[in-house]
Design a protein around this motif. Structure first.
Motif, PDB file in Angstrom:
ATOM      1  N   GLY A 605     -25.920 -37.451  38.758  1.00 45.27           N
ATOM      2  CA  GLY A 605     -25.021 -38.110  37.829  1.00 45.27           C
ATOM      3  C   GLY A 605     -23.854 -37.211  37.488  1.00 45.27           C
ATOM      4  N   MET A 606     -22.925 -37.759  36.732  1.00 42.44           N
ATOM      5  CA  MET A 606     -21.728 -37.031  36.334  1.00 42.44           C
ATOM      6  C   MET A 606     -22.026 -36.141  35.127  1.00 42.44           C
ATOM      7  SD  MET A 606     -19.374 -38.063  38.441  1.00 42.44           S
ATOM      8  CE  MET A 606     -17.856 -37.596  37.606  1.00 42.44           C
ATOM      9  N   THR A 607     -21.228 -35.079  35.002  1.00 37.17           N
ATOM     10  CA  THR A 607     -21.285 -34.240  33.811  1.00 37.17           C
ATOM     11  C   THR A 607     -19.974 -34.368  33.057  1.00 37.17           C
ATOM     12  OG1 THR A 607     -20.412 -32.285  34.953  1.00 37.17           O
ATOM     13  CG2 THR A 607     -22.799 -32.595  34.956  1.00 37.17           C
ATOM     14  N   GLY A 608     -20.051 -34.161  31.750  1.00 35.01           N
ATOM     15  CA  GLY A 608     -18.872 -34.341  30.908  1.00 35.01           C
ATOM     16  C   GLY A 608     -18.130 -33.059  30.617  1.00 35.01           C
ATOM     17  N   GLY A 609     -18.374 -32.015  31.372  1.00 38.07           N
ATOM     18  CA  GLY A 609     -17.687 -30.757  31.143  1.00 38.07           C
ATOM     19  C   GLY A 609     -18.449 -29.621  31.789  1.00 38.07           C
ATOM     20  N   LYS A 610     -17.836 -28.449  31.778  1.00 38.94           N
ATOM     21  CA  LYS A 610     -18.428 -27.271  32.393  1.00 38.94           C
ATOM     22  C   LYS A 610     -18.736 -26.231  31.324  1.00 38.94           C
ATOM     23  CE  LYS A 610     -19.243 -23.629  35.013  1.00 38.94           C
ATOM     24  NZ  LYS A 610     -20.588 -23.404  35.563  1.00 38.94           N
ATOM     25  N   VAL A 611     -20.004 -25.787  31.273  1.00 41.67           N
ATOM     26  CA  VAL A 611     -20.373 -24.686  30.391  1.00 41.67           C
ATOM     27  C   VAL A 611     -20.018 -23.387  31.110  1.00 41.67           C
ATOM     28  CG1 VAL A 611     -22.260 -23.466  29.259  1.00 41.67           C
ATOM     29  CG2 VAL A 611     -22.207 -25.955  29.242  1.00 41.67           C
ATOM     30  N   VAL A 612     -19.060 -22.654  30.575  1.00 35.99           N
ATOM     31  CA  VAL A 612     -18.631 -21.415  31.221  1.00 35.99           C
ATOM     32  C   VAL A 612     -19.250 -20.186  30.567  1.00 35.99           C
ATOM     33  CG1 VAL A 612     -16.475 -22.446  31.997  1.00 35.99           C
ATOM     34  CG2 VAL A 612     -16.549 -21.276  29.796  1.00 35.99           C
ATOM     35  N   PHE A 613     -19.824 -20.386  29.408  1.00 35.96           N
ATOM     36  CA  PHE A 613     -20.400 -19.244  28.704  1.00 35.96           C
ATOM     37  C   PHE A 613     -21.457 -19.778  27.747  1.00 35.96           C
ATOM     38  CE2 PHE A 613     -20.551 -16.601  24.895  1.00 35.96           C
ATOM     39  CZ  PHE A 613     -20.702 -15.323  25.415  1.00 35.96           C
ATOM     40  N   ARG A 614     -22.653 -19.189  27.788  1.00 34.86           N
ATOM     41  CA  ARG A 614     -23.711 -19.592  26.861  1.00 34.86           C
ATOM     42  C   ARG A 614     -24.599 -18.391  26.583  1.00 34.86           C
ATOM     43  NH1 ARG A 614     -28.730 -22.189  25.838  1.00 34.86           N
ATOM     44  NH2 ARG A 614     -28.511 -24.152  24.657  1.00 34.86           N
ATOM     45  N   THR A 615     -24.805 -18.107  25.324  1.00 34.05           N
ATOM     46  CA  THR A 615     -25.685 -17.015  24.948  1.00 34.05           C
ATOM     47  C   THR A 615     -26.331 -17.350  23.612  1.00 34.05           C
ATOM     48  OG1 THR A 615     -25.844 -14.604  24.697  1.00 34.05           O
ATOM     49  CG2 THR A 615     -23.951 -15.684  23.672  1.00 34.05           C
ATOM     50  N   ASP A 616     -27.257 -16.516  23.191  1.00 35.62           N
ATOM     51  CA  ASP A 616     -27.922 -16.758  21.916  1.00 35.62           C
ATOM     52  C   ASP A 616     -28.007 -15.468  21.123  1.00 35.62           C
ATOM     53  OD1 ASP A 616     -30.658 -15.419  22.510  1.00 35.62           O
ATOM     54  OD2 ASP A 616     -30.410 -16.816  24.179  1.00 35.62           O
ATOM     55  N   ILE A 617     -28.119 -15.635  19.819  1.00 35.40           N
ATOM     56  CA  ILE A 617     -28.269 -14.512  18.896  1.00 35.40           C
ATOM     57  C   ILE A 617     -29.553 -14.737  18.111  1.00 35.40           C
ATOM     58  CG2 ILE A 617     -27.260 -13.253  16.966  1.00 35.40           C
ATOM     59  CD1 ILE A 617     -24.531 -14.392  17.811  1.00 35.40           C
ATOM     60  N   SER A 618     -30.487 -13.821  18.210  1.00 29.49           N
ATOM     61  CA  SER A 618     -31.735 -13.936  17.453  1.00 29.49           C
ATOM     62  C   SER A 618     -31.494 -13.574  15.992  1.00 29.49           C
ATOM     63  CB  SER A 618     -32.803 -13.016  18.044  1.00 29.49           C
ATOM     64  OG  SER A 618     -33.135 -13.427  19.345  1.00 29.49           O
ATOM     65  N   THR A 619     -32.160 -14.298  15.098  1.00 34.63           N
ATOM     66  CA  THR A 619     -32.020 -14.044  13.666  1.00 34.63           C
ATOM     67  C   THR A 619     -33.403 -14.005  13.026  1.00 34.63           C
ATOM     68  OG1 THR A 619     -31.980 -16.343  12.878  1.00 34.63           O
ATOM     69  CG2 THR A 619     -29.921 -15.457  13.762  1.00 34.63           C
ATOM     70  N   ASP A 620     -33.417 -13.786  11.731  1.00 35.09           N
ATOM     71  CA  ASP A 620     -34.667 -13.807  10.971  1.00 35.09           C
ATOM     72  C   ASP A 620     -34.886 -15.150  10.278  1.00 35.09           C
ATOM     73  OD1 ASP A 620     -35.272 -11.155  11.606  1.00 35.09           O
ATOM     74  OD2 ASP A 620     -34.038 -10.405   9.955  1.00 35.09           O
ATOM     75  N   PHE A 621     -34.104 -16.173  10.666  1.00 32.44           N
ATOM     76  CA  PHE A 621     -34.152 -17.458   9.980  1.00 32.44           C
ATOM     77  C   PHE A 621     -34.272 -18.597  10.994  1.00 32.44           C
ATOM     78  CE2 PHE A 621     -31.314 -14.553   7.703  1.00 32.44           C
ATOM     79  CZ  PHE A 621     -31.933 -14.484   6.460  1.00 32.44           C
ATOM     80  N   VAL A 622     -34.838 -19.709  10.550  1.00 32.63           N
ATOM     81  CA  VAL A 622     -34.713 -20.956  11.297  1.00 32.63           C
ATOM     82  C   VAL A 622     -33.336 -21.516  10.978  1.00 32.63           C
ATOM     83  CG1 VAL A 622     -35.538 -23.330  11.504  1.00 32.63           C
ATOM     84  CG2 VAL A 622     -37.175 -21.442  11.406  1.00 32.63           C
ATOM     85  N   ILE A 623     -32.521 -21.688  12.020  1.00 36.15           N
ATOM     86  CA  ILE A 623     -31.105 -22.010  11.857  1.00 36.15           C
ATOM     87  C   ILE A 623     -30.894 -23.520  11.856  1.00 36.15           C
ATOM     88  CG2 ILE A 623     -28.805 -21.727  12.870  1.00 36.15           C
ATOM     89  CD1 ILE A 623     -30.000 -19.166  11.730  1.00 36.15           C
ATOM     90  N   THR A 624     -29.968 -23.979  11.004  1.00 33.10           N
ATOM     91  CA  THR A 624     -29.537 -25.377  11.016  1.00 33.10           C
ATOM     92  C   THR A 624     -28.020 -25.426  10.970  1.00 33.10           C
ATOM     93  OG1 THR A 624     -29.654 -25.544   8.598  1.00 33.10           O
ATOM     94  CG2 THR A 624     -31.615 -26.202   9.843  1.00 33.10           C
ATOM     95  N   GLY A 625     -27.461 -26.505  11.540  1.00 31.05           N
ATOM     96  CA  GLY A 625     -26.023 -26.727  11.454  1.00 31.05           C
ATOM     97  C   GLY A 625     -25.276 -26.335  12.711  1.00 31.05           C
ATOM     98  N   ALA A 626     -23.980 -26.671  12.732  1.00 37.07           N
ATOM     99  CA  ALA A 626     -23.120 -26.378  13.880  1.00 37.07           C
ATOM    100  C   ALA A 626     -21.664 -26.343  13.432  1.00 37.07           C
ATOM    101  CB  ALA A 626     -23.309 -27.425  14.972  1.00 37.07           C
ATOM    102  N   LYS A 627     -20.879 -25.480  14.074  1.00 40.30           N
ATOM    103  CA  LYS A 627     -19.441 -25.396  13.848  1.00 40.30           C
ATOM    104  C   LYS A 627     -18.759 -25.238  15.207  1.00 40.30           C
ATOM    105  CE  LYS A 627     -19.731 -25.305   9.301  1.00 40.30           C
ATOM    106  NZ  LYS A 627     -19.222 -26.410   8.464  1.00 40.30           N
ATOM    107  N   THR A 628     -17.502 -25.716  15.289  1.00 43.90           N
ATOM    108  CA  THR A 628     -16.742 -25.659  16.536  1.00 43.90           C
ATOM    109  C   THR A 628     -15.374 -25.046  16.270  1.00 43.90           C
ATOM    110  OG1 THR A 628     -17.838 -27.651  17.325  1.00 43.90           O
ATOM    111  CG2 THR A 628     -15.831 -27.020  18.457  1.00 43.90           C
ATOM    112  N   ILE A 629     -14.916 -24.240  17.242  1.00 41.41           N
ATOM    113  CA  ILE A 629     -13.592 -23.630  17.135  1.00 41.41           C
ATOM    114  C   ILE A 629     -12.967 -23.602  18.530  1.00 41.41           C
ATOM    115  CG2 ILE A 629     -14.441 -21.265  17.447  1.00 41.41           C
ATOM    116  CD1 ILE A 629     -12.400 -20.399  15.316  1.00 41.41           C
ATOM    117  N   PRO A 630     -11.657 -23.934  18.675  1.00 43.80           N
ATOM    118  CA  PRO A 630     -11.034 -23.913  20.007  1.00 43.80           C
ATOM    119  C   PRO A 630     -10.709 -22.487  20.444  1.00 43.80           C
ATOM    120  CG  PRO A 630      -9.437 -24.603  18.364  1.00 43.80           C
ATOM    121  CD  PRO A 630     -10.744 -24.473  17.651  1.00 43.80           C
TER     122      PRO A 630
END
Length: 642
Positions: A605-630
């Motif tokens: 099937g088709m994809t709606g974009g290309k992920v060029v960078f993906r990483t994660d940061i471990s924390t001491d909390f269960v995380i909720t929410g999301a923010k976007t910046i260009p």
């Protein structure tokens, strides 16, 4: 199995029927046709059997007014007799299935009526078996009227067993695909298809009887090691299958070898054993060497089946206006379930069933030291995941405080008989942490066991649970990029502010670098919790989440982001494709056009974009929410960086 004597040597006893009963002169009463309309069940055609008329009475010889005796256990392991008076024959009560209508009396039946746990109790006329108690009528009958499953129909199950191959554990592909879709989407929304909803769907196919309908005699499911919350949930689900989940306990007394396995003896099906137990109580109808018939109706109507069959002990008959039932306990495994169909169940003595060993180790403030619980769960793709979920949640709840927020870390290792392994690891923190952990594990196991790609047989499972009696959650409050226009490979600082529960915001800083080979353009940097990151990825490239190989399924289940991670994803909104699970990003329009027939044929099937960078940061909390910046990538020397 922990806490039980296991004797897998067939117990040879002399078969004998009860003494002959005299004929009754009373005539049968007529039966309303409405009684026949409550169940419509499918049945496969099997060749007619030659009945041994010295031991069995053919249905055509059974007449209204005849009297006979039945055999069942009402206390301990002693088989007692009760009386049966034939009222009528219900021809074609179910498609190609007849029932013998009888009035029962004697012993506790006088006060208790037809007792849950009597399923399979053999009934004899003049020393010849006519069938087994299998059905009851109405919700509040004023007299104990039973439906007896004719012995001819039960003996046909032996013929099915002779023609059967190994149980096929994989169900319909559409069921698995719905479950997969629910698993993929459920982390960002309410799950529509999970292990729980899968079993609920199966239960809907077994509607509750109306007030005047025919229904199988209910089956007591005696539970030990499960808490009240789990039992309540079991009741709402298993009630439609005719089970009465009741809290009981184990039995320590006679060894399995000391209890004769003869018609009328307690015969049960062990769904869970060890430090928790789920034991379905019924009665043995007939034994032929190492083969047995029981119940007189189905358990789950699952066809070919594989679960431990046990002998058992009855503590007492609990009398009730609504549902009288036998409270009992398993004594020891004596063989393996073979067939589970409308006329009853079959089993083979002296065989050892495949079980799923499941160890749960809990470290909790409520325990002086980590404690391990050993379970064995019957190998069924629909209901084993349910008992995995119920067992985990019950054990954690009983070793932890009952109220208040907690943080729960669950780490599971699943070993398959193929040698492959599956590692599941996540953390949960809120009032529903225990249920969420159980649901996620149960759904993962259901996906594994139901998959249509390759038969997955679980050799063993181990879950380690660590509990903190505190809430450790934090929401993503705001972001700041020190530059919003960069060259490829140029590092830029990213500042993230998290707000923990009841605390001031705390900063988290990291640096990101755009890969060298990405094209110029404006990208979206999404900083989110794990659930949102997965939801975005599903919308972007749905076909990546539809495995076409078993190894891809294992990778999908194992490669889930943890709830205590901040996920950073940089996406360029340009189309691409996924073919056979492999992503082909940033394809020119001409190539996408050439590939269109292959995609339309269901290969991807088709994809709606290309992920060029993906990483994660471990924390001491269960995380909720999301923010976007260009973030703009610009190779020009004159580009202005901000």
């Amino acid at each position: 199995m922990s806490g039980q004597g296991r004797n897998l040597t067939p117990i040879i006893v002399e078969r004998h029927g009860p003494k002959k009963a005299p004929m009754s002169s009373s005539l049968a009463k007529s039966v309303s046709l409405a009684l026949l309309l409550s169940i419509a069940l499918p049945v496969a055609v099997v060749p007619a059997l030659e009945l041994d008329t010295e031991r069995f009475m053919p249905l055509e010889e059974v007449q209204p007014g005849m009297t006979g005796v039945g055999r069942s256990v009402f206390q301990g392991t002693t088989i007692e007799e009760f009386d049966a008076e034939i009222i009528s024959i219900l021809k074609n009560a179910f498609p190609k299935h007849d029932l013998i209508l009888a009035r029962l009396s004697g012993g506790p039946i006088e006060e208790a009526g037809v007792i849950a746990g009597m399923s399979g109790s053999p009934v004899y006329i003049d020393g010849r078996m006519i069938g087994a108690v299998g059905y009851s009528f109405g919700l509040f009958p004023k007299e104990p009227i039973a439906g007896i499953t004719p012995i001819e129909q039960m003996l046909e199950l032996f013929e099915r067993e002779d023609r059967s191959t190994h149980p096929q554990l994989t169900r319909h592909e559409e069921t698995w695909e719905e479950l997969l879709a629910g698993f993929v989407y459920s982390r960002a929304s309410e799950p529509s298809h999970t292990a729980r909803s899968l079993a609920e769907t199966a239960a809907i196919r077994h509607p509750l009887p109306s007030g005047g309908g025919i229904s199988p005699v209910r089956t007591p499911l005696v539970l030990s090691g499960f808490d009240a919350t789990a039992i309540s949930e079991m009741t709402s689900l298993l009630d439609r299958f005719g089970f009465i989940p009741i809290q009981g306990g184990a039995y320590s007394g006679e060894e399995a070898a000391e209890i004769p396995l003869e018609p009328g003896a307690v015969l049960g099906v062990q769904l869970v054993g060890g430090d928790a137990s789920a034991f379905a109580i019924g009665t043995l109808t007939y034994r032929e060497g190492d083969r047995i018939l029981a119940f007189g109706h189905s358990m789950f109507n699952s066809g070919q089946a594989a679960a431990p069959i046990t002998n058992g002990y009855v503590h007492l008959v609990l009398k009730s206006l609504y549902d009288s039932y036998k409270m009992g306990a398993p004594v020891g495994i004596v063989g393996t379930l073979g067939q589970d169909r409308i006329p009853g169940i079959t089993g083979r003595l002296g065989t050892e069933p495949d079980l799923i060993p499941f160890d749960i180790t809990v470290a909790s403030p409520g325990l002086p030291a980590p404690e391990t619980f050993h379970l064995e769960i019957f190998d069924d793709p629909i209901f084993a995941p349910q008992f995995v979920r119920w067992s985990l949640a019950s054990i954690v709840r009983t070793t932890n405080r009952g109220l208040g927020n907690i943080t729960l870390h669950a780490d599971t290792e699943v070993e398959l008989r193929s040698g492959q392994t599956l590692h599941l690891d996540n953390i949960f923190s809120d009032l529903t942490a225990i249920d969420a952990a159980g649901e996620e594990l149960g759904t993962s196991i259901a996906l594994l066991m139901l998959n249509p790609l390759e038969r997955a047989q679980i050799a063993r499972m181990q879950t380690r649970v660590a509990i903190e009696e505190t809430l450790r959650t934090a929401s993503i409050e705001r972001l700041h990029l020190e530059q919003t226009r960069v060259h490829p490979e140029e590092e830029v600082a990213l500042h993230i502010w998290l707000r923990p529960h009841l605390e001031r915001p705390i900063p988290v800083q990291t640096r990101i670098a755009v890969p060298a080979d990405v094209p110029d353009g404006t990208y979206q940097l999404i900083v989110s919790d794990a659930a949102t990151a997965q939801a975005i990825e599903v919308l972007r490239a749905t076909w990546r989440f539809i495995p076409t190989e078993f190894d891809q399924l294992l990778h999908l289940l194992e490669d889930q982001d943890r709830n205590d991670e901040i996920i950073l994803t940089l996406i360029l909104p340009r189309p691409g494709a996924v073919v056979r699970g492999e992503e082909l990003p940033l394809l020119p329009p001409s190539v996408l056009h050439v590939m269109q027939p292959e995609l339309e044929a269901g290969e991807g099937g088709m994809t709606g974009g290309k992920v060029v960078f993906r990483t994660d940061i471990s924390t001491d909390f269960v995380i909720t929410g999301a923010k976007t910046i260009p973030l703009t990538v610009d190779r020009s020397e004159s580009s202005v960086r901000k």
